[in-house]
Design a protein around this motif. Structure first.
Motif, PDB file in Angstrom:
ATOM      1  N   THR A 131       1.087  -1.161  -0.267  1.00  9.81           N
ATOM      2  CA  THR A 131       0.003   0.210  -0.150  1.00  9.81           C
ATOM      3  C   THR A 131       0.829   1.068  -0.179  1.00  9.81           C
ATOM      4  O   THR A 131       2.093   1.565   1.034  1.00  9.81           O
ATOM      5  CB  THR A 131      -0.665  -0.484   0.839  1.00  9.81           C
ATOM      6  N   GLY A 132       0.344   2.660  -0.637  1.00 13.15           N
ATOM      7  CA  GLY A 132       0.666   3.322  -0.478  1.00 13.15           C
ATOM      8  C   GLY A 132       0.985   4.333   0.622  1.00 13.15           C
ATOM      9  O   GLY A 132       0.864   5.261   0.508  1.00 13.15           O
ATOM     10  N   LEU A 133      -0.645   4.111   1.895  1.00 16.98           N
ATOM     11  CA  LEU A 133      -0.364   4.523   2.623  1.00 16.98           C
ATOM     12  C   LEU A 133       0.129   4.660   3.171  1.00 16.98           C
ATOM     13  O   LEU A 133       1.374   3.605   4.220  1.00 16.98           O
ATOM     14  CB  LEU A 133      -2.200   4.222   2.591  1.00 16.98           C
ATOM     15  N   LEU A 134      -0.129   5.692   4.602  1.00 18.43           N
ATOM     16  CA  LEU A 134       0.558   5.223   6.312  1.00 18.43           C
ATOM     17  C   LEU A 134      -0.747   5.442   6.416  1.00 18.43           C
ATOM     18  O   LEU A 134      -2.064   5.172   6.163  1.00 18.43           O
ATOM     19  CB  LEU A 134       0.780   7.378   6.321  1.00 18.43           C
ATOM     20  N   ALA A 135      -0.102   4.358   8.393  1.00 18.31           N
ATOM     21  CA  ALA A 135      -1.652   4.048   9.169  1.00 18.31           C
ATOM     22  C   ALA A 135      -2.367   5.549   9.454  1.00 18.31           C
ATOM     23  O   ALA A 135      -3.313   4.960   8.932  1.00 18.31           O
ATOM     24  CB  ALA A 135      -0.605   3.658  10.567  1.00 18.31           C
ATOM     25  N   ALA A 136      -2.224   6.514   9.030  1.00 18.04           N
ATOM     26  CA  ALA A 136      -3.109   7.169   9.864  1.00 18.04           C
ATOM     27  C   ALA A 136      -3.950   7.903   8.841  1.00 18.04           C
ATOM     28  O   ALA A 136      -5.397   7.862   8.631  1.00 18.04           O
ATOM     29  CB  ALA A 136      -2.236   8.821   9.977  1.00 18.04           C
ATOM     30  N   ASP A 137      -3.825   7.995   7.487  1.00 22.96           N
ATOM     31  CA  ASP A 137      -4.059   8.007   6.160  1.00 22.96           C
ATOM     32  C   ASP A 137      -5.412   6.635   6.329  1.00 22.96           C
ATOM     33  O   ASP A 137      -6.627   6.611   5.947  1.00 22.96           O
ATOM     34  CB  ASP A 137      -3.024   7.380   4.781  1.00 22.96           C
ATOM     35  N   ALA A 138      -5.122   5.417   6.500  1.00 23.71           N
ATOM     36  CA  ALA A 138      -5.581   4.211   5.989  1.00 23.71           C
ATOM     37  C   ALA A 138      -7.087   4.328   7.325  1.00 23.71           C
ATOM     38  O   ALA A 138      -8.265   3.907   7.439  1.00 23.71           O
ATOM     39  CB  ALA A 138      -4.938   2.693   6.852  1.00 23.71           C
ATOM     40  N   VAL A 139      -6.488   5.238   8.228  1.00 22.75           N
ATOM     41  CA  VAL A 139      -7.428   5.022   9.694  1.00 22.75           C
ATOM     42  C   VAL A 139      -8.762   6.183   9.347  1.00 22.75           C
ATOM     43  O   VAL A 139      -9.838   6.152   9.331  1.00 22.75           O
ATOM     44  CB  VAL A 139      -6.697   5.694  11.152  1.00 22.75           C
ATOM     45  N   ARG A 140      -7.836   7.207   8.719  1.00 19.57           N
ATOM     46  CA  ARG A 140      -9.524   8.040   8.137  1.00 19.57           C
ATOM     47  C   ARG A 140     -10.121   7.543   7.047  1.00 19.57           C
ATOM     48  O   ARG A 140     -11.001   8.333   6.960  1.00 19.57           O
ATOM     49  CB  ARG A 140      -7.843   9.579   7.655  1.00 19.57           C
ATOM     50  N   GLN A 141      -9.692   7.051   6.498  1.00 20.58           N
ATOM     51  CA  GLN A 141     -10.003   6.712   4.981  1.00 20.58           C
ATOM     52  C   GLN A 141     -10.872   5.296   5.643  1.00 20.58           C
ATOM     53  O   GLN A 141     -12.420   5.272   4.407  1.00 20.58           O
ATOM     54  CB  GLN A 141      -9.307   6.483   3.643  1.00 20.58           C
ATOM     55  N   ALA A 142     -10.399   4.548   6.470  1.00 19.91           N
ATOM     56  CA  ALA A 142     -11.732   3.369   6.909  1.00 19.91           C
ATOM     57  C   ALA A 142     -13.534   4.241   7.016  1.00 19.91           C
ATOM     58  O   ALA A 142     -13.062   5.253   8.245  1.00 19.91           O
ATOM     59  CB  ALA A 142     -11.017   2.919   7.411  1.00 19.91           C
ATOM     60  N   PRO A 143     -14.140   3.043   6.634  1.00 20.06           N
ATOM     61  CA  PRO A 143     -15.548   4.036   7.026  1.00 20.06           C
ATOM     62  C   PRO A 143     -15.748   3.295   8.813  1.00 20.06           C
ATOM     63  O   PRO A 143     -17.110   2.104   8.574  1.00 20.06           O
ATOM     64  CB  PRO A 143     -16.637   3.427   6.360  1.00 20.06           C
ATOM     65  N   VAL A 144     -15.058   3.907   9.238  1.00 19.10           N
ATOM     66  CA  VAL A 144     -15.003   3.338  10.724  1.00 19.10           C
ATOM     67  C   VAL A 144     -15.957   3.939  11.477  1.00 19.10           C
ATOM     68  O   VAL A 144     -15.802   5.551  11.420  1.00 19.10           O
ATOM     69  CB  VAL A 144     -14.097   2.798  11.141  1.00 19.10           C
ATOM     70  N   PHE A 145     -16.430   4.068  12.230  1.00 15.13           N
ATOM     71  CA  PHE A 145     -16.830   5.273  13.817  1.00 15.13           C
ATOM     72  C   PHE A 145     -15.716   6.178  14.152  1.00 15.13           C
ATOM     73  O   PHE A 145     -14.348   6.066  14.565  1.00 15.13           O
ATOM     74  CB  PHE A 145     -17.516   4.174  15.190  1.00 15.13           C
ATOM     75  N   ARG A 146     -16.329   7.357  14.533  1.00 11.79           N
ATOM     76  CA  ARG A 146     -15.302   8.706  14.336  1.00 11.79           C
ATOM     77  C   ARG A 146     -14.451   8.944  15.579  1.00 11.79           C
ATOM     78  O   ARG A 146     -13.442   8.572  15.427  1.00 11.79           O
ATOM     79  CB  ARG A 146     -15.968   9.357  14.247  1.00 11.79           C
TER      80      ARG A 146
END
Length: 456
Positions: A131-146
């Motif tokens: 993946t080209g994502l950083l962990a923070a980007d992966a969390v931001r983009q995931a449709p999980v609860f805020r």
């Protein structure tokens, strides 16, 4: 004193309903009324003081964290609670415990109080797949609860990704156990059936159509239900149950489980449609989501060592009595199925500043979080723990000596001051629920101060 009442809704009821799950005798504290006797006696305070294990840093290497992880490691599933959904230190301790359990005790599954699709994205990142994502980007983009879009979650994912990259023989999965994504789950399950049996899929499509519109898919789950009539919800739930059966018959168990989660989410919100009748909500009704999460946790863990990351009220292991008889939290399901192979850790605070949605704003789709302040109030569990330890410490409640003082403490109501995604900005008497601890909690942690979650 006059209290302003807000309309009953799942969002207003969420923390209360979860907390009710562990209430044996529940009484709201109101100024001027007789208060329950403090459950702590000097001998009980002395017992807890002797049992306190200090934690000096919220890291896996800290001796106190390591010893707590070793205690948790004896269970097949460990429930890791939190005092609020918007605080940093209790989440950070959970992350440190997970790392210690992975490194030293073969933990293999992290179960989150979150939906399937969002955690699937987190799991893909943690798997060490390219993946080209950083962990923070992966969390931001995931449709999980805020509440999960935090620095702690990003750092934990980054750590898990590193672990999985070099320990392919001992991978750790991240899996959601919640059922609040019926539109997405039903759509994915229907597509899976259409790929192998288009006729069966077409037969179910009309009943599922109201929950598969673009507006329904884009809406938050509880608000999606408010777009439906009761008849539409019932037809969609029935179709999802049929969808599960068709997929099982087709030899597609994973897709069938996705269909199950779709009907679970529709069933758990049965009375919250556009024409629903919330006066029909009973303790059994408010239990449904918790029961489904507990059952899903057992299925998804597949017998591997796991932790369940959730709120204190969800992980607590016991059924209520008295006026709240009938309510079942997730932890009760786990304890009844696993016995001593399920262990409960709850966390509490002496002082807290945490993020929450103001109670009056909970029906707004994008209501902003605000910082809420609380200090331990007399007669509460956090006040008791704060009185015996001024530093972060953990206590093995399950293994306290069997003395009269301990037995009396377990049987006497004590106030729980816990918060979910919503809270009033000023403390209210109705925040507190007086609950007999009994055997609902095995391990407890006191934090001298909680600070707001570090959001991404």
């Amino acid at each position: 004193m006059t209290h302003r009442h807000v309309p009953l809704s799942r969002r207003n009821f969420l923390l209360a309903s979860a907390s009710v799950a562990i209430v044996s005798a529940c009484a709201t504290s109101v100024p001027g009324e007789d208060q329950p006797e403090l459950a702590a006696t000097p001998s009980m305070a002395g017992t807890l003081t002797a049992a306190a294990v200090p934690i000096f840093s919220l890291t896996p290497e800290d001796p106190g964290v390591a010893s707590l992880a070793s205690r948790l490691a004896g269970a097949r599933i460990a429930g890791l609670g939190e005092a609020t959904h918007g605080s940093h230190e209790d989440a950070l301790l959970k992350s440190a415990l997970i790392q210690a359990l992975v490194q030293d005790h073969d933990l293999r599954v992290v179960l989150l109080e979150a939906n399937r699709t969002g955690t699937a994205q987190l799991d893909a990142y943690a798997s060490a797949a390219p993946t080209g994502l950083l962990a923070a980007d992966a969390v931001r983009q995931a449709p999980v609860f805020r509440i999960l879009k935090t620095e702690v979650m990003a750092d934990l994912l980054s750590w898990l990704r590193g672990w999985n990259a070099v320990n392919g023989d001992r991978p750790v999965r991240v899996i959601g156990v919640d059922c609040q994504a019926s539109s997405q789950d039903a759509g994915d399950a229907l597509a899976a059936l259409a790929a192998v049996n288009s006729g069966a899929a077409e037969a179910l499509a009309d009943a599922l159509a109201p929950i598969l519109t673009p507006d329904a898919r884009a809406a938050r789950h509880d608000l999606m239900l408010k777009q439906l009539t009761s008849a539409q919800r019932l037809a969609a739930e029935s179709a999802c149950r049929s969808l599960e059966a068709e997929l099982n018959s087709a030899g597609l168990p994973d897709a069938a489980f996705t269909a199950r989660r779709a009907w679970q989410g529709l069933n758990a919100f049965e009375h919250e449609t556009s024409d629903g009748d919330m006066t029909r909500a009973t303790p059994e009704y408010w239990s449904r989501r918790d029961v489904f999460m507990g059952e899903n946790a057992i299925t998804l863990a597949k017998g591997q060592p796991a932790v369940f990351w959730g709120h204190n009220s969800h992980v607590a292991g016991g059924r209520p009595g008295g006026d709240s008889a009938g309510y079942v939290p997730s932890g009760a399901v786990l304890r009844e199925r696993l016995g001593t192979d399920y262990i409960v850790l709850i966390q509490d605070f002496a002082e807290a500043s945490f993020l929450a949605i103001p109670t009056a704003e909970t029906l707004k789709p994008d209501a902003p979080q605000v910082a809420v302040q609380r200090v331990a109030r007399p007669g509460t569990l956090n006040a008791l723990l704060a009185s015996v330890s001024k530093t972060t410490s953990w206590f093995d409640i399950a293994r306290l000596p069997d003395t009269a003082a301990v037995r009396d403490w377990r049987a006497a109501p004590i106030g729980l001051d816990w918060y979910g995604y919503a809270a009033s900005e000023a403390p209210q008497p109705q925040d507190l629920l007086n609950v007999a601890p009994r055997s609902l909690f095995d391990l407890m942690v006191i934090h001298p101060k909680l600070t707001p979650s570090r959001m991404l």
